[in-house]
Design an enzyme around this catalytic site. Structure first.
Site, PDB file in Angstrom:
ATOM      1  N   CYS A  96       0.861  -1.196   0.000  1.00 23.05           N
ATOM      2  CA  CYS A  96       0.000   0.000   0.000  1.00 23.05           C
ATOM      3  C   CYS A  96       0.896   1.244   0.000  1.00 23.05           C
ATOM      4  O   CYS A  96       0.727   2.160   0.807  1.00 23.05           O
ATOM      5  CB  CYS A  96      -0.947  -0.005   1.191  1.00 23.05           C
ATOM      6  SG  CYS A  96      -1.791  -1.577   1.466  1.00 23.05           S
ATOM      7  N   PRO A  99       1.138   7.296  -2.247  1.00 26.97           N
ATOM      8  CA  PRO A  99       1.971   7.982  -3.240  1.00 26.97           C
ATOM      9  C   PRO A  99       3.470   8.006  -2.945  1.00 26.97           C
ATOM     10  O   PRO A  99       4.228   8.665  -3.646  1.00 26.97           O
ATOM     11  CB  PRO A  99       1.407   9.407  -3.234  1.00 26.97           C
ATOM     12  CG  PRO A  99       0.926   9.603  -1.843  1.00 26.97           C
ATOM     13  CD  PRO A  99       0.399   8.272  -1.389  1.00 26.97           C
ATOM     14  N   GLY A 101       5.408   8.481   0.247  1.00 21.51           N
ATOM     15  CA  GLY A 101       6.124   9.209   1.283  1.00 21.51           C
ATOM     16  C   GLY A 101       7.070   8.318   2.071  1.00 21.51           C
ATOM     17  O   GLY A 101       8.253   8.636   2.251  1.00 21.51           O
ATOM     18  N   ASP A 147      -2.671  -6.180  -5.692  1.00 22.26           N
ATOM     19  CA  ASP A 147      -3.539  -6.098  -4.520  1.00 22.26           C
ATOM     20  C   ASP A 147      -2.784  -6.683  -3.332  1.00 22.26           C
ATOM     21  O   ASP A 147      -2.406  -7.863  -3.342  1.00 22.26           O
ATOM     22  CB  ASP A 147      -4.823  -6.890  -4.794  1.00 22.26           C
ATOM     23  CG  ASP A 147      -5.852  -6.730  -3.676  1.00 22.26           C
ATOM     24  OD1 ASP A 147      -5.469  -6.365  -2.544  1.00 22.26           O
ATOM     25  OD2 ASP A 147      -7.040  -6.983  -3.937  1.00 22.26           O
ATOM     26  N   CYS A 218      -2.911   5.085  10.265  1.00 21.82           N
ATOM     27  CA  CYS A 218      -3.089   6.478  10.697  1.00 21.82           C
ATOM     28  C   CYS A 218      -4.465   6.617  11.342  1.00 21.82           C
ATOM     29  O   CYS A 218      -5.218   7.539  11.053  1.00 21.82           O
ATOM     30  CB  CYS A 218      -2.900   7.461   9.549  1.00 21.82           C
ATOM     31  SG  CYS A 218      -4.000   7.199   8.139  1.00 21.82           S
TER      32      CYS A 218
END
Length: 281
Positions: A96, A99, A101, A147, A218
């Protein structure tokens, strides 16, 4: 009182924080560059790479951004890659990832030596990951659309480190995404915990013996955090590590069990949870 303090923090405007690209510049050098661009930077208290910006107008139009001297990333998110501690020359799986980081931070920590396979299901987000790697000057990241719930198209037991930064309810970042207050439903933590556990197990399958696996979210719900780890440990083959001794001065960011837990009202960061696990050889 603590719940009220957390709610107040979640309604506040979050700081804009950037992470120094140490392959190109050190934090003090970046601080001077951003001062010259009028961004009013100051050092973050926990991350040794972070700068909090007092002003951010025109940030991505400035020379420092174009030169790839930094990546926009909250301070708590910077601690995740640090906790996993990838080393130069290792093979790392980032699930996952987009983008990117944490992907790009790990590449920097590795000195851009080794390999990071960055898996994500979204073509749009993988495009952003590639753009970030190009701007930052990173060569070891291999984006791969897949996936993360599996089965993954890699040989089991072939990675030294695995990061599972799983999809979650996002209740630790409400100040950045206030729409989640209305989007998240009561049944979502339980539903997502099943997906999170599936991703964690698939990441575990990819890991070498004695390798390290980091689970992070998060969000702040027990079902998605401690609950997933408790269920995973029942499978056997892994031990939960307490990394507090490795991070002197940061003990206040960890729970008594050794989980990383950052909170907006306590630490001024986004809310993150992380658990470091080692695969028994």
């Amino acid at each position: 009182e603590e719940a009220e303090a957390l709610c107040r923090a979640n309604n506040a405007v979050p700081p804009l924080t950037v992470r120094t690209n140490t392959l190109k510049i050190d934090r003090e050098g970046l601080l001077r560059r951003l001062e010259a661009e009028g961004m009013e930077p100051r050092a973050t208290p926990y991350s040794p790479w972070g700068l909090i910006l007092g002003k951010a107008e025109g940030l991505t139009e400035g020379e420092a951004f174009r030169e790839g001297l930094f990546q926009v990333q909250d301070e708590a998110a910077q601690l995740i890659s640090w906790l996993l501690g990838p080393k130069p020359g290792q093979r790392v799986l980032d699930l996952c990832a987009a983008p990117g980081g944490k992907t790009t931070h790990m590449a920097e920590l590795m000195g851009d030596e080794g390999e990071i396979v960055a898996v994500d299901v979204s073509p749009r987000k993988l495009k952003l990951l590639k753009e970030n790697c190009l701007r930052l000057g990173l060569r070891i990241v291999r984006p791969r659309r897949a996936d993360a719930t599996g089965p993954l198209p890699f040989r089991p037991g072939s990675f030294d480190r695995v990061l599972a930064d799983v999809p979650c309810t996002g209740l630790g970042v409400l100040r950045r995404h206030p729409d989640a207050k209305w989007r998240v439903r009561p049944e979502d933590p339980e539903r997502l915990s099943r997906i999170q556990l599936q991703i964690l197990r698939e990441g575990a399958r990819m890991l070498k013996g004695e390798g390290l696996l980091l689970y992070s979210t998060c969000t702040l719900t027990l079902e998605e955090n401690e609950g997933v780890i408790e269920e995973f440990l029942r499978d056997g083959g892994f031990e939960l590590l307490d990394p507090r001794e490795e991070f002197p001065g940061l003990e206040g960011l960890f729970s008594p069990e050794g989980f990383l837990l950052t909170l907006p009202h306590r630490h001024g960061t986004d809310g993150f949870f992380a658990a470091l696990l080692r695969k028994r050889g």
